[in-house]
Design a protein around this motif. Structure first.
Motif, PDB file in Angstrom:
ATOM      1  N   ALA A  88      93.652  83.617  81.656  1.00  0.00           N
ATOM      2  CA  ALA A  88      95.094  83.823  81.526  1.00  0.00           C
ATOM      3  C   ALA A  88      95.442  84.347  80.146  1.00  0.00           C
ATOM      4  O   ALA A  88      94.731  84.093  79.172  1.00  0.00           O
ATOM      5  CB  ALA A  88      95.829  82.519  81.797  1.00  0.00           C
ATOM      6  N   VAL A  89      96.545  85.076  80.092  1.00  0.00           N
ATOM      7  CA  VAL A  89      97.043  85.603  78.831  1.00  0.00           C
ATOM      8  C   VAL A  89      98.457  85.100  78.559  1.00  0.00           C
ATOM      9  O   VAL A  89      98.744  84.548  77.502  1.00  0.00           O
ATOM     10  CB  VAL A  89      97.039  87.142  78.841  1.00  0.00           C
TER      11      VAL A  89
ATOM     12  N   PHE B 235      96.781  88.307  83.194  1.00  0.00           N
ATOM     13  CA  PHE B 235      95.417  87.837  83.053  1.00  0.00           C
ATOM     14  C   PHE B 235      94.547  88.989  82.569  1.00  0.00           C
ATOM     15  O   PHE B 235      94.942  90.151  82.654  1.00  0.00           O
ATOM     16  CB  PHE B 235      94.889  87.336  84.408  1.00  0.00           C
ATOM     17  N   ARG B 236      93.371  88.663  82.092  1.00  0.00           N
ATOM     18  CA  ARG B 236      92.431  89.714  81.702  1.00  0.00           C
ATOM     19  C   ARG B 236      91.018  89.263  82.010  1.00  0.00           C
ATOM     20  O   ARG B 236      90.732  88.060  82.076  1.00  0.00           O
ATOM     21  CB  ARG B 236      92.570  90.051  80.218  1.00  0.00           C
ATOM     22  N   GLN B 237      90.151  90.250  82.179  1.00  0.00           N
ATOM     23  CA  GLN B 237      88.746  89.961  82.445  1.00  0.00           C
ATOM     24  C   GLN B 237      87.890  90.922  81.647  1.00  0.00           C
ATOM     25  O   GLN B 237      87.975  92.140  81.832  1.00  0.00           O
ATOM     26  CB  GLN B 237      88.435  90.076  83.932  1.00  0.00           C
TER      27      GLN B 237
ATOM     28  N   TYR C  69     102.222  81.492  76.434  1.00  0.00           N
ATOM     29  CA  TYR C  69     101.092  82.278  75.932  1.00  0.00           C
ATOM     30  C   TYR C  69      99.888  81.378  75.711  1.00  0.00           C
ATOM     31  O   TYR C  69     100.029  80.228  75.324  1.00  0.00           O
ATOM     32  CB  TYR C  69     101.455  82.941  74.599  1.00  0.00           C
ATOM     33  N   VAL C  70      98.713  81.949  75.915  1.00  0.00           N
ATOM     34  CA  VAL C  70      97.519  81.209  75.537  1.00  0.00           C
ATOM     35  C   VAL C  70      97.364  81.327  74.025  1.00  0.00           C
ATOM     36  O   VAL C  70      97.905  82.246  73.389  1.00  0.00           O
ATOM     37  CB  VAL C  70      96.268  81.730  76.267  1.00  0.00           C
ATOM     38  N   HIS C  71      96.612  80.407  73.465  1.00  0.00           N
ATOM     39  CA  HIS C  71      96.538  80.295  72.008  1.00  0.00           C
ATOM     40  C   HIS C  71      96.065  81.575  71.328  1.00  0.00           C
ATOM     41  O   HIS C  71      96.586  81.975  70.281  1.00  0.00           O
ATOM     42  CB  HIS C  71      95.615  79.139  71.637  1.00  0.00           C
ATOM     43  N   SER C  72      95.104  82.251  71.941  1.00  0.00           N
ATOM     44  CA  SER C  72      94.479  83.412  71.295  1.00  0.00           C
ATOM     45  C   SER C  72      95.406  84.607  71.135  1.00  0.00           C
ATOM     46  O   SER C  72      95.106  85.520  70.354  1.00  0.00           O
ATOM     47  CB  SER C  72      93.231  83.829  72.069  1.00  0.00           C
TER      48      SER C  72
ATOM     49  N   GLY D 229      95.785  76.824  79.966  1.00  0.00           N
ATOM     50  CA  GLY D 229      95.555  77.847  78.954  1.00  0.00           C
ATOM     51  C   GLY D 229      94.620  78.934  79.456  1.00  0.00           C
ATOM     52  O   GLY D 229      94.735  79.387  80.586  1.00  0.00           O
ATOM     53  N   VAL D 230      93.658  79.315  78.634  1.00  0.00           N
ATOM     54  CA  VAL D 230      92.742  80.396  79.010  1.00  0.00           C
ATOM     55  C   VAL D 230      91.857  80.009  80.185  1.00  0.00           C
ATOM     56  O   VAL D 230      91.255  80.864  80.821  1.00  0.00           O
ATOM     57  CB  VAL D 230      91.841  80.824  77.837  1.00  0.00           C
ATOM     58  N   LEU D 231      91.766  78.717  80.496  1.00  0.00           N
ATOM     59  CA  LEU D 231      90.943  78.276  81.623  1.00  0.00           C
ATOM     60  C   LEU D 231      91.617  78.553  82.966  1.00  0.00           C
ATOM     61  O   LEU D 231      90.978  78.436  84.008  1.00  0.00           O
ATOM     62  CB  LEU D 231      90.641  76.793  81.505  1.00  0.00           C
ATOM     63  N   SER D 232      92.892  78.906  82.936  1.00  0.00           N
ATOM     64  CA  SER D 232      93.594  79.246  84.173  1.00  0.00           C
ATOM     65  C   SER D 232      92.964  80.476  84.800  1.00  0.00           C
ATOM     66  O   SER D 232      92.737  81.489  84.141  1.00  0.00           O
ATOM     67  CB  SER D 232      95.069  79.524  83.887  1.00  0.00           C
TER      68      SER D 232
END
Length: 132
Positions: free
Chosen positions: A47-48, A37-39, A60-63, A111-114
């Motif tokens: 999530a990453v 994860f990253r912040q 993987y998340v889309h980004s 996805g990234v909302l995790s």
């Protein structure tokens, strides 16, 4: 109790690469799903990527698809996050986390909302800064 320690964060120029490590102790790595994860400053944790405990499959998340690769080294009790083609928007504190059973499904679905609610143990993070 499982403990995680991240390392490898640094200042890197756009387009550069970094490899982050997550050292796992106190438990067998293969029992856990390992999430990354990253912040970013002023933003929520996102999530990453994630590796499954059952077969090591990666999510993987889309980004970050096509730029980041997550893996695990069972002998070294380590999860690795290899990052290429870094962008300024990749800047943030990167965390690894351990979860049981199907924790990675949270990242597959959200996805990234995790936010990592299915992960029980967290490292303290390592700073990644992508800037000129």
């Amino acid at each position: 109790q499982v403990q995680l320690v991240e390392s490898g964060g640094a200042l890197v120029q756009p387009g550069g690469s970094l490899r982050l490590s997550c050292s796992v102790s106190g438990a067998t790595l293969s029992y856990y799903e390992i999430g990354w994860f990253r912040q970013a400053p002023g933003k929520e944790r996102e999530a990453v990527a994630c590796t499954s405990s059952s077969n090591g499959n990666a999510t993987y998340v889309h980004s970050v698809k096509g730029r980041f690769t997550v893996s695990r080294d069972k002998l070294k009790h380590t999860s690795l996050l290899q990052m290429h083609s870094l962008k300024p928007e990749d800047t943030g504190v990167y965390y690894c986390a351990a979860g049981l059973d199907t924790a990675c499904v949270e990242i597959e679905v959200l996805g990234v909302l995790s936010r990592g609610e299915q992960f029980q143990a967290w490292g303290r993070g390592t700073q990644v800064t992508v800037s000129t």
